[in-house]
Design an enzyme around this catalytic site. Structure first.
Site, PDB file in Angstrom:
ATOM      1  N   ASN A 124      12.962  23.769 -13.033  1.00 28.07           N
ATOM      2  CA  ASN A 124      13.233  22.637 -12.152  1.00 28.07           C
ATOM      3  C   ASN A 124      14.163  23.087 -11.038  1.00 28.07           C
ATOM      4  O   ASN A 124      14.920  24.056 -11.186  1.00 28.07           O
ATOM      5  CB  ASN A 124      13.890  21.493 -12.930  1.00 28.07           C
ATOM      6  CG  ASN A 124      14.094  20.252 -12.073  1.00 28.07           C
ATOM      7  OD1 ASN A 124      13.194  19.836 -11.347  1.00 28.07           O
ATOM      8  ND2 ASN A 124      15.270  19.646 -12.158  1.00 28.07           N
ATOM      9  N   HIS A 135      17.132  21.427  -8.508  1.00 26.39           N
ATOM     10  CA  HIS A 135      17.993  20.231  -8.424  1.00 26.39           C
ATOM     11  C   HIS A 135      18.938  20.377  -7.244  1.00 26.39           C
ATOM     12  O   HIS A 135      19.589  21.414  -7.076  1.00 26.39           O
ATOM     13  CB  HIS A 135      18.799  20.070  -9.712  1.00 26.39           C
ATOM     14  CG  HIS A 135      19.660  18.843  -9.710  1.00 26.39           C
ATOM     15  ND1 HIS A 135      19.153  17.574  -9.882  1.00 26.39           N
ATOM     16  CD2 HIS A 135      21.001  18.694  -9.538  1.00 26.39           C
ATOM     17  CE1 HIS A 135      20.144  16.694  -9.823  1.00 26.39           C
ATOM     18  NE2 HIS A 135      21.270  17.347  -9.614  1.00 26.39           N
ATOM     19  N   SER A 180      20.216  24.203  -7.066  1.00 25.56           N
ATOM     20  CA  SER A 180      20.150  25.055  -8.259  1.00 25.56           C
ATOM     21  C   SER A 180      18.733  25.075  -8.812  1.00 25.56           C
ATOM     22  O   SER A 180      18.078  24.029  -8.887  1.00 25.56           O
ATOM     23  CB  SER A 180      21.091  24.524  -9.356  1.00 25.56           C
ATOM     24  OG  SER A 180      22.412  24.356  -8.892  1.00 25.56           O
ATOM     25  N   ASP A 232      19.078  17.759 -16.265  1.00 25.50           N
ATOM     26  CA  ASP A 232      19.692  18.673 -15.294  1.00 25.50           C
ATOM     27  C   ASP A 232      20.749  19.561 -15.947  1.00 25.50           C
ATOM     28  O   ASP A 232      21.699  19.995 -15.288  1.00 25.50           O
ATOM     29  CB  ASP A 232      20.315  17.900 -14.123  1.00 25.50           C
ATOM     30  CG  ASP A 232      19.296  17.068 -13.371  1.00 25.50           C
ATOM     31  OD1 ASP A 232      18.142  17.520 -13.249  1.00 25.50           O
ATOM     32  OD2 ASP A 232      19.642  15.959 -12.922  1.00 25.50           O
TER      33      ASP A 232
END
Length: 213
Positions: A108, A110, A137, A146
Site C-alpha cells: 500500500n 499512504h 510511505s 496503515d
C-alpha cells in the site's frame, strides 16, 4: 522471471498509471496483469483499458458484509494468479482474512510519514500540526490499518502558505517515483516481509523504512 501484479483502485488511478509506465521500461521485473475497482466509471479503469490490461468492477455495494465482499475480491484476484497485489488508492478497509491470504505480497502507499497520520485527511492534519515536512510511505499491509512494515518514504517541505491541495500535488510527484521503485524491489526479490519487519537486500529496515533521496 516477470512477476504478475494485480492493482486495486477506487479512483483516477494516477499511481496505477505510474506503475503501468514503469512496467513498459526495459528489464522491469513486473507486469500488471489485472486491475480491479470497487467503483464503476472511474478513470483508473480507462487507464487499464488504454493499456490493454484486463480490468473489472467488483462493487462492494453488491455484498451484504465486508467479509463477503473481501472473499469475492480474494477469488477475483486469485484468478489472475498474482505474485503481488498493489493497493493504489483502493478506499476500503480490508478484513483480516483478506490480509492474511495475501500476507507478504500486499503493498500500500499512504500519504504521510508513517507512523504519523494513519487514516484520512493526512495533508490537512500535517498543516494543522505546523509540521515543517510531510511525505509518503510505501509499506507492506498487515491487519493494523496503515501499520504494516514501512519500506520506503519520501519527504516534501511544507510551506507557510500551503493548502491541503498544494501538499497533495507535491506528494503525488513523489508517489509516482517511489511506488514503482518499491514494486521493482519486490519483483526482483530484493524486499520481503519477515515477521513485523521489511527486509531490503537482507537488512531489516527501521520503523520509518528507507528514506528516498
Amino acid at each position: 522471471m516477470t512477476r504478475r501484479i494485480v492493482v486495486l483502485i477506487s479512483g483516477s488511478g494516477s499511481n496505477l498509471q505510474a506503475i503501468i509506465d514503469a512496467c513498459k521500461t526495459t528489464d522491469y521485473p513486473g507486469e500488471v496483469v489485472g486491475v480491479i475497482s470497487n467503483k464503476a466509471e472511474v478513470f483508473g479503469l480507462t487507464r487499464a483499458e488504454n493499456a490493454n490490461i484486463p480490468h473489472q468492477v467488483l462493487s462492494h455495494k453488491a455484498y451484504d458484509s465486508r467479509e463477503s465482499y473481501d472473499q469475492a475480491l480474494v477469488n477475483a484476484i486469485d484468478d489472475y494468479k498474482p505474485d503481488l497485489v498493489v493497493l493504489a488508492g483502493f478506499m476500503r478497509i480490508l478484513t483480516p482474512v483478506f490480509v492474511q491470504h495475501f500476507s507478504g505480497k500486499l503493498l500500500n502507499i499512504h500519504p504521510s510519514l508513517l507512523p504519523k497520520y494513519q487514516g484520512l485527511n493526512t495533508h490537512q492534519r500535517a498543516i494543522d500540526a505546523n509540521d515543517k515536512e510531510h511525505g509518503v510511505s510505501v509499506h507492506f499491509v498487515t491487519e493494523e490499518l496503515d501499520g504494516g512494515p514501512v519500506i520506503l518514504q519520501a519527504k516534501v517541505p511544507i510551506f507557510p502558505e500551503d493548502t491541503a491541495d498544494d501538499l497533495a500535488s507535491r506528494i503525488h510527484v513523489q508517489e509516482h517515483k517511489i511506488y514503482p521503485l518499491v514494486i521493482n524491489w519486490f519483483c526482483s526479490g530484493r524486499v520481503v516481509m519477515q515477521g513485523d519487519k521489511a527486509v531490503l537486500d537482507g537488512v531489516s529496515l527501521p520503523t520509518s523504512g528507507y528514506a528516498s533521496e
